[in-house]
Structures are given as C-alpha cells and as structure tokens.
Design an enzyme around this catalytic site. Structure first.
Site, PDB file in Angstrom:
ATOM      1  N   GLU A   1      -1.825  -7.237   7.513  1.00 49.05           N
ATOM      2  CA  GLU A   1      -0.451  -7.209   8.110  1.00 49.05           C
ATOM      3  C   GLU A   1      -0.360  -7.940   9.078  1.00 49.05           C
ATOM      4  OE1 GLU A   1       2.288  -6.893   7.919  1.00 49.05           O
ATOM      5  OE2 GLU A   1       3.015  -4.968   7.484  1.00 49.05           O
TER       6      GLU A   1
ATOM      7  N   HIS B   1       0.896  -1.236  -0.075  1.00 52.93           N
ATOM      8  CA  HIS B   1      -0.066   0.131   0.120  1.00 52.93           C
ATOM      9  C   HIS B   1       0.811   1.281  -0.145  1.00 52.93           C
ATOM     10  CE1 HIS B   1       0.831   0.886   4.122  1.00 52.93           C
ATOM     11  NE2 HIS B   1       0.772  -0.403   4.337  1.00 52.93           N
TER      12      HIS B   1
END
Length: 194
Positions: free
Chosen positions: A85, A14
């Site tokens: 994550e 990202h």
C-alpha cells in the site's frame, strides 16, 4: 502473438480490517483481517476458482496474504513488494477528517506526504509493475493488494497517469478487471463484490 492478446489483470483488495472499517490510513502497519474481513475473503473463492490464473502475486502485508489464501489462491501466490500500500508517512493511522482539522484541504491525492510517498511515487511503482507484467508472458494475472495502490494501478493502466485513481473507489474484498479493448488499455470491470 501480440503481448496484449488475452491479457487480463484482476486487482483484488484485501478484506476488512479494523482500520479500513474506521477509515484510518493503513500503509506500512501490518493490520490483520477482522472476522468480517475473513468472511469477505472466503466469499471470493467461488468467483476466483473459475478463473485460470497463470500468475498470482500478493502484497507482503498479512491482510493481503491472508485474503489470497482464503480466496483459494495462496498456494500459487508469490509476494510482490511493489503491491504494498501507499506509504502514508506521518499520516499513517490517521483519518482524513482529523488531518483536515490541521490542514483543511489535505488529500492523499495532491498533498505532500512527509516521510512517505506522494502520488507520483506510487504511480511510478505501479508503472514499474505494469511493465514487468506485460513483459513477463503471463496472460491471466491476479494481484492481491490495497485500496489506494489498486486505484493508482488501475489509473496508471488506463491512462498512464495515477491521478484518475482519485475518482475510483474500491471496497474491501472487491475485484476489478483490467485488460484491452482492441489495442487500448481498459478498465473492463471495477469494484465488483462477490
């Protein structure tokens, strides 16, 4: 056709967030992209537009979903929970230098993570996703995720062990490509910026 023929997995991190910029561990906290992060994500679009992806998956976190959309692949994407994550537990939102004031040799790669995931946990999650991808029939795959998870995924792909991830870096909005060299899993390209 051999399952390995033509398989290519693109890992895309990202774009920048306030916490990625400051170095804070960002696992379960849903942080938005900065203006710079949105620019980084949009810069991915011309590169990714030239790729014929037959599967696009994204982490459930908004920073990954927005990166995917700005990179031009949002309408084809599905959320994949295993792309989230690393869960940093009690270290969420903290910086490594600050943690090391209390625990001098602390590292996400080899220290206990109370109330979170350790390296082996993240490695198992990455391997489960690899197994799913290799049995699913897709050949050209885009995965929008996060720095530490992508590093573990790349390590798990190449070696079957997550520990190599400690030696891989991944900038915001960077792309990496995994595939095969003959019959051997390989890191084809790593940490490319648009």
């Amino acid at each position: 056709m051999n399952v390995k023929d033509g398989v290519q997995i693109w890992l895309i991190r990202h774009g920048e967030t306030e916490w990625s910029k400051s170095g804070q561990h960002t696992g379960t906290t849903d942080i938005a992209l900065t203006d710079e992060g949105r620019k980084q994500a949009a810069a991915l679009a011309p590169v990714l537009a030239s790729q014929p992806f037959d599967l696009v998956l994204t982490s459930p976190m908004s920073r990954a979903i927005e990166t995917c959309k700005l990179a031009g692949l949002g309408e084809h994407a599905r959320v994949e929970p295993n792309l989230h994550e690393w869960n940093y537990g009690v270290y969420e939102g903290r910086k490594t230098p600050d943690i090391r004031k209390e625990i001098p040799d602390w590292s996400v790669w080899n220290s206990p993570i109370p109330q979170g995931e350790n390296l082996a946990d993240v490695g198992r999650r990455a391997q489960a996703l690899i197994d799913t991808l290799l049995s699913g029939g897709a050949r050209h795959i885009a995965l929008f995720s996060h720095a530490h998870f992508s590093r573990v995924f790349g390590a798990q792909w190449a070696t079957g062990s997550p520990s190599l991830g400690a030696h891989l870096t991944m900038d915001t909005a960077a792309m990496s490509v995994l595939g095969f060299e003959r019959d051997v899993r390989a890191i084809v390209k790593w940490n490319l910026l648009p």
